[in-house]
Design a protein around this motif. Structure first.
Motif, PDB file in Angstrom:
ATOM      1  N   UNK A 251     -20.534 -12.919  -0.425  1.00  0.00           N
ATOM      2  CA  UNK A 251     -20.334 -12.215  -1.694  1.00  0.00           C
ATOM      3  C   UNK A 251     -21.590 -12.151  -2.557  1.00  0.00           C
ATOM      4  N   UNK A 252     -22.625 -12.914  -2.225  1.00  0.00           N
ATOM      5  CA  UNK A 252     -23.857 -12.894  -3.017  1.00  0.00           C
ATOM      6  C   UNK A 252     -24.846 -11.843  -2.529  1.00  0.00           C
ATOM      7  N   UNK A 253     -24.472 -11.106  -1.471  1.00  0.00           N
ATOM      8  CA  UNK A 253     -25.434 -10.230  -0.800  1.00  0.00           C
ATOM      9  C   UNK A 253     -25.927  -9.075  -1.659  1.00  0.00           C
ATOM     10  N   UNK A 254     -25.115  -8.615  -2.617  1.00  0.00           N
ATOM     11  CA  UNK A 254     -25.543  -7.466  -3.427  1.00  0.00           C
ATOM     12  C   UNK A 254     -26.781  -7.799  -4.244  1.00  0.00           C
ATOM     13  N   UNK A 358     -15.566 -25.990  -1.262  1.00  0.00           N
ATOM     14  CA  UNK A 358     -16.271 -24.796  -1.730  1.00  0.00           C
ATOM     15  C   UNK A 358     -16.541 -24.829  -3.236  1.00  0.00           C
ATOM     16  N   UNK A 359     -15.588 -25.337  -4.023  1.00  0.00           N
ATOM     17  CA  UNK A 359     -15.778 -25.381  -5.478  1.00  0.00           C
ATOM     18  C   UNK A 359     -16.912 -26.343  -5.838  1.00  0.00           C
ATOM     19  N   UNK A 360     -16.931 -27.490  -5.184  1.00  0.00           N
ATOM     20  CA  UNK A 360     -17.982 -28.488  -5.436  1.00  0.00           C
ATOM     21  C   UNK A 360     -19.353 -27.952  -5.037  1.00  0.00           C
ATOM     22  N   UNK A 361     -19.438 -27.333  -3.860  1.00  0.00           N
ATOM     23  CA  UNK A 361     -20.713 -26.776  -3.376  1.00  0.00           C
ATOM     24  C   UNK A 361     -21.184 -25.644  -4.287  1.00  0.00           C
ATOM     25  N   UNK A 362     -20.249 -24.771  -4.678  1.00  0.00           N
ATOM     26  CA  UNK A 362     -20.601 -23.654  -5.561  1.00  0.00           C
ATOM     27  C   UNK A 362     -21.118 -24.155  -6.904  1.00  0.00           C
ATOM     28  N   UNK A 363     -20.500 -25.223  -7.420  1.00  0.00           N
ATOM     29  CA  UNK A 363     -20.945 -25.785  -8.700  1.00  0.00           C
ATOM     30  C   UNK A 363     -22.368 -26.298  -8.640  1.00  0.00           C
ATOM     31  N   UNK A 364     -22.719 -26.984  -7.545  1.00  0.00           N
ATOM     32  CA  UNK A 364     -24.090 -27.494  -7.396  1.00  0.00           C
ATOM     33  C   UNK A 364     -25.099 -26.356  -7.285  1.00  0.00           C
ATOM     34  N   UNK A 365     -24.739 -25.327  -6.505  1.00  0.00           N
ATOM     35  CA  UNK A 365     -25.651 -24.189  -6.341  1.00  0.00           C
ATOM     36  C   UNK A 365     -25.864 -23.448  -7.664  1.00  0.00           C
ATOM     37  N   UNK A 366     -24.779 -23.290  -8.413  1.00  0.00           N
ATOM     38  CA  UNK A 366     -24.887 -22.590  -9.686  1.00  0.00           C
ATOM     39  C   UNK A 366     -25.732 -23.392 -10.675  1.00  0.00           C
ATOM     40  N   UNK A 367     -25.580 -24.733 -10.651  1.00  0.00           N
ATOM     41  CA  UNK A 367     -26.388 -25.584 -11.533  1.00  0.00           C
ATOM     42  C   UNK A 367     -27.876 -25.404 -11.246  1.00  0.00           C
ATOM     43  N   UNK A 483     -27.340  -8.347 -19.756  1.00  0.00           N
ATOM     44  CA  UNK A 483     -26.162  -8.571 -18.914  1.00  0.00           C
ATOM     45  C   UNK A 483     -26.550  -9.492 -17.776  1.00  0.00           C
ATOM     46  N   UNK A 484     -25.758 -10.545 -17.576  1.00  0.00           N
ATOM     47  CA  UNK A 484     -26.001 -11.488 -16.485  1.00  0.00           C
ATOM     48  C   UNK A 484     -24.970 -11.274 -15.389  1.00  0.00           C
ATOM     49  N   UNK A 485     -25.430 -11.092 -14.159  1.00  0.00           N
ATOM     50  CA  UNK A 485     -24.553 -11.021 -12.992  1.00  0.00           C
ATOM     51  C   UNK A 485     -24.753 -12.285 -12.158  1.00  0.00           C
ATOM     52  N   UNK A 486     -23.649 -12.912 -11.757  1.00  0.00           N
ATOM     53  CA  UNK A 486     -23.696 -14.134 -10.953  1.00  0.00           C
ATOM     54  C   UNK A 486     -22.749 -13.975  -9.770  1.00  0.00           C
ATOM     55  N   UNK A 487     -23.244 -14.313  -8.569  1.00  0.00           N
ATOM     56  CA  UNK A 487     -22.401 -14.204  -7.371  1.00  0.00           C
ATOM     57  C   UNK A 487     -22.676 -15.372  -6.429  1.00  0.00           C
ATOM     58  N   UNK A 488     -21.664 -15.697  -5.615  1.00  0.00           N
ATOM     59  CA  UNK A 488     -21.766 -16.785  -4.646  1.00  0.00           C
ATOM     60  C   UNK A 488     -21.559 -16.221  -3.247  1.00  0.00           C
ATOM     61  N   UNK A 489     -22.173 -16.870  -2.256  1.00  0.00           N
ATOM     62  CA  UNK A 489     -22.025 -16.374  -0.896  1.00  0.00           C
ATOM     63  C   UNK A 489     -22.181 -17.468   0.140  1.00  0.00           C
ATOM     64  N   UNK A 490     -21.849 -17.121   1.372  1.00  0.00           N
ATOM     65  CA  UNK A 490     -21.911 -18.080   2.469  1.00  0.00           C
ATOM     66  C   UNK A 490     -23.327 -18.570   2.660  1.00  0.00           C
ATOM     67  N   UNK A 491     -23.406 -19.803   3.167  1.00  0.00           N
ATOM     68  CA  UNK A 491     -24.741 -20.325   3.487  1.00  0.00           C
ATOM     69  C   UNK A 491     -25.137 -21.687   2.944  1.00  0.00           C
ATOM     70  N   UNK A 492     -24.924 -22.148   1.727  1.00  0.00           N
ATOM     71  CA  UNK A 492     -24.205 -21.480   0.658  1.00  0.00           C
ATOM     72  C   UNK A 492     -25.215 -20.948  -0.366  1.00  0.00           C
ATOM     73  N   UNK A 493     -24.933 -19.829  -1.012  1.00  0.00           N
ATOM     74  CA  UNK A 493     -25.897 -19.215  -1.917  1.00  0.00           C
ATOM     75  C   UNK A 493     -25.297 -18.973  -3.288  1.00  0.00           C
ATOM     76  N   UNK A 494     -26.179 -19.005  -4.275  1.00  0.00           N
ATOM     77  CA  UNK A 494     -25.840 -18.537  -5.616  1.00  0.00           C
ATOM     78  C   UNK A 494     -26.988 -17.649  -6.079  1.00  0.00           C
TER      79      UNK A 494
END
Length: 502
Positions: A251-254, A358-367, A483-494
């Motif tokens: 989902x972060x590919x865009x 996934x929630x824990x991993x996404x939180x670390x990547x976003x941080x 405007x801020x756009x934020x997305x997450x994706x496999x791998x894991x990416x933010x």
């Protein structure tokens, strides 16, 4: 909050044009003053001709002196002429070194009514596959109820066809299974991609042959020939277009595609790029009973978006947005690598497994992502508070041995960002980000309404959200807003991107 350097930069071509006329007027003024032509009561044709000849002679002398490397070249000009020429030269250097990236237009896919399904219809499709157990169907029903998706979200025709009834010669009724063939997958890709590309080009008033760079991201469907080749062939683009087909980035590919386009446009003069983001669901309908894989059947929906970008300074006056920053963060470790994982279940049914971590991993990547983004967008006052909290925590832990040191200060991104497009990955994702960033309900409204109206459309969801802001929060969207756009994706990416409203 207005960054005047960006405002001035947007109008730099017009300012440069004006300065050229000012410079010519100053040169004419210098010639007239030196020949004492101001004192003439009546200007005749001979007088005008004399001024033109004198200006021409001055410019020729400057040119020849410059070719001979004469150090006295610019002594021929008056001080005010030199000042204007210096400003003009500085502007030209800035325009040559800095390549802006403008978003001329974007378009999102609006599925036809025949593609749209209610929750009950989705469950009925599951039943008619004759492969799911009652436990699996009940599990998917519960996920649908909690997902935040609405009663009119889209699935492709290859899956929707399971709702049709087929009467057999003996009078019995059967239901066709979902068509996951390559033909059906291509049909979905062509419908979605061709529609958004045509609309985006029309909005930008750009012809297909004007495109220099084409980037298409689709995580799970990567046919041969590529999706890029499909678009080039359909729209008759030039044969020298640089094409990039990105897959496997979720989902972060865009925003990864936008970052790639930015890098390409910043290194080449006067180019236009077309970026397409989508996810093709037809071949990825999971037919097993592993709960880790079943979530994909309830959350993801059809969607797509196309964006037209340009690095021409002259396009700034008609562009919708200007790209200010992009930040990419890649998670490391086994947990990050496997939290969104394509594979087979115990019975060799293929699908995408979503991990409980996934929630824990996404939180670390976003941080990590926001730690990198903060210094680029936050005001000094917020950055100072972050540094101060780090220093206090260090002394509490190491010098005073405090058992429960103060929590790190989370900066207020609302002081730097006006609108937020948070990937509509699910209601829990949006709730978590809203809580941690202390956002107001209207900040997350675009994400919630996108999830409700379209579901999780993978990489294209952030563009549905920006479209929602433009259409439903336009009274709050003003020139100069960020405007801020934020997305997450496999791998894991933010990945994140900040745009300036023009």
């Amino acid at each position: 909050m207005i960054d005047w350097t960006h405002v001035i930069g947007t109008h730099l071509p017009q300012i440069m044009t004006l300065l050229i006329f000012v410079l010519l007027a100053q040169i004419i003024h210098q010639v007239i003053s030196s020949k004492e032509l101001f004192h003439r009561e009546k200007w005749t044709t001979e007088t005008v001709y004399a001024v033109a000849t004198a200006v021409k002679e001055l410019l020729m002398r400057l040119y020849h002196n410059f070719l001979k490397n004469n150090t006295n070249t610019f002594s021929l000009l008056a001080p005010y002429v030199k000042a204007t020429a210096l400003v003009l030269l500085s502007g030209a250097l800035i325009m040559r070194v800095q390549r802006p990236v403008y978003l001329l237009s974007f378009a999102t896919f609006k599925p036809p009514e025949s593609w749209k399904l209610s929750h009950d219809q989705i469950v009925e499709i599951m039943r008619r596959q004759n492969c799911f157990t009652e436990d699996s169907i009940e599990f998917m029903e519960r996920i649908l109820e909690r997902s935040g998706t609405g009663q009119s979200t889209a699935w492709p025709p290859g899956i929707v066809q399971s709702l049709k009834e087929e009467k057999q010669p003996d009078g019995s009724v059967t239901y066709p299974k979902a068509d996951r063939s390559m033909k059906a997958s291509r049909a979905e890709a062509e419908t979605v991609i061709f529609t958004v590309v045509e609309e985006a080009l029309r909005k930008a008033n750009v012809k297909p042959k004007e495109i220099d760079v084409l980037i298409i991201n689709c995580s799970l469907f990567s046919p041969t020939p590529s999706l890029c080749a499909m678009v080039l062939s359909h729209f008759g683009m030039r044969s020298d277009v640089q094409t990039f087909n990105l897959s496997g980035m979720g989902c972060s590919a865009s925003l990864i595609s936008i970052d790639l386009a930015q890098q390409l446009l910043s290194k080449h003069s006067y180019k236009k790029a077309l970026v397409v983001s989508t996810e093709i669901l037809t071949p990825n309908f999971y037919h097993g009973n592993d709960r880790g894989f079943l979530i994909q059947n309830t959350l993801f929906r059809c969607g797509g978006a196309a964006m037209v970008l340009s690095n021409r300074w002259s396009d700034g006056r008609r562009a919708w947005y200007k790209l200010l920053h992009t930040v990419r963060v890649q998670g490391t470790g086994q947990a990050a690598y496997e939290c969104v994982y394509e594979g087979e279940d115990a019975k060799q049914e293929q699908g995408v497994r979503l991990s409980k971590d996934i929630v824990k991993v996404a939180g670390k990547c976003m941080e990590k992502n926001f730690t990198m983004l903060g210094p680029q967008v936050l005001p000094w006052s917020e950055q100072a508070l972050v540094v101060l909290s780090i220093i206090v925590r260090y002394f509490q832990k190491n010098l005073f041995k405090v058992e429960s040191p103060m929590k790190p200060y989370v900066p207020d991104f609302k002081t730097a960002i006006d609108h937020f497009c948070i990937h509509a990955g699910g209601r829990a994702v949006i709730d978590g980000i809203e809580k941690n960033l202390k956002l107001e309900p209207y900040h997350t409204e675009p994400s919630r309404m996108t999830l409700l109206n379209y579901g999780n459309t993978s990489s294209s969801s952030i563009w549905y959200e920006l479209e929602y802001i433009q259409e439903n929060q336009k009274h709050m969207l003003r020139k100069g807003d960020r405007i801020l756009q934020v997305a997450f994706g496999s791998g894991f990416k933010c990945t994140s991107a900040v745009w300036l409203k023009l």
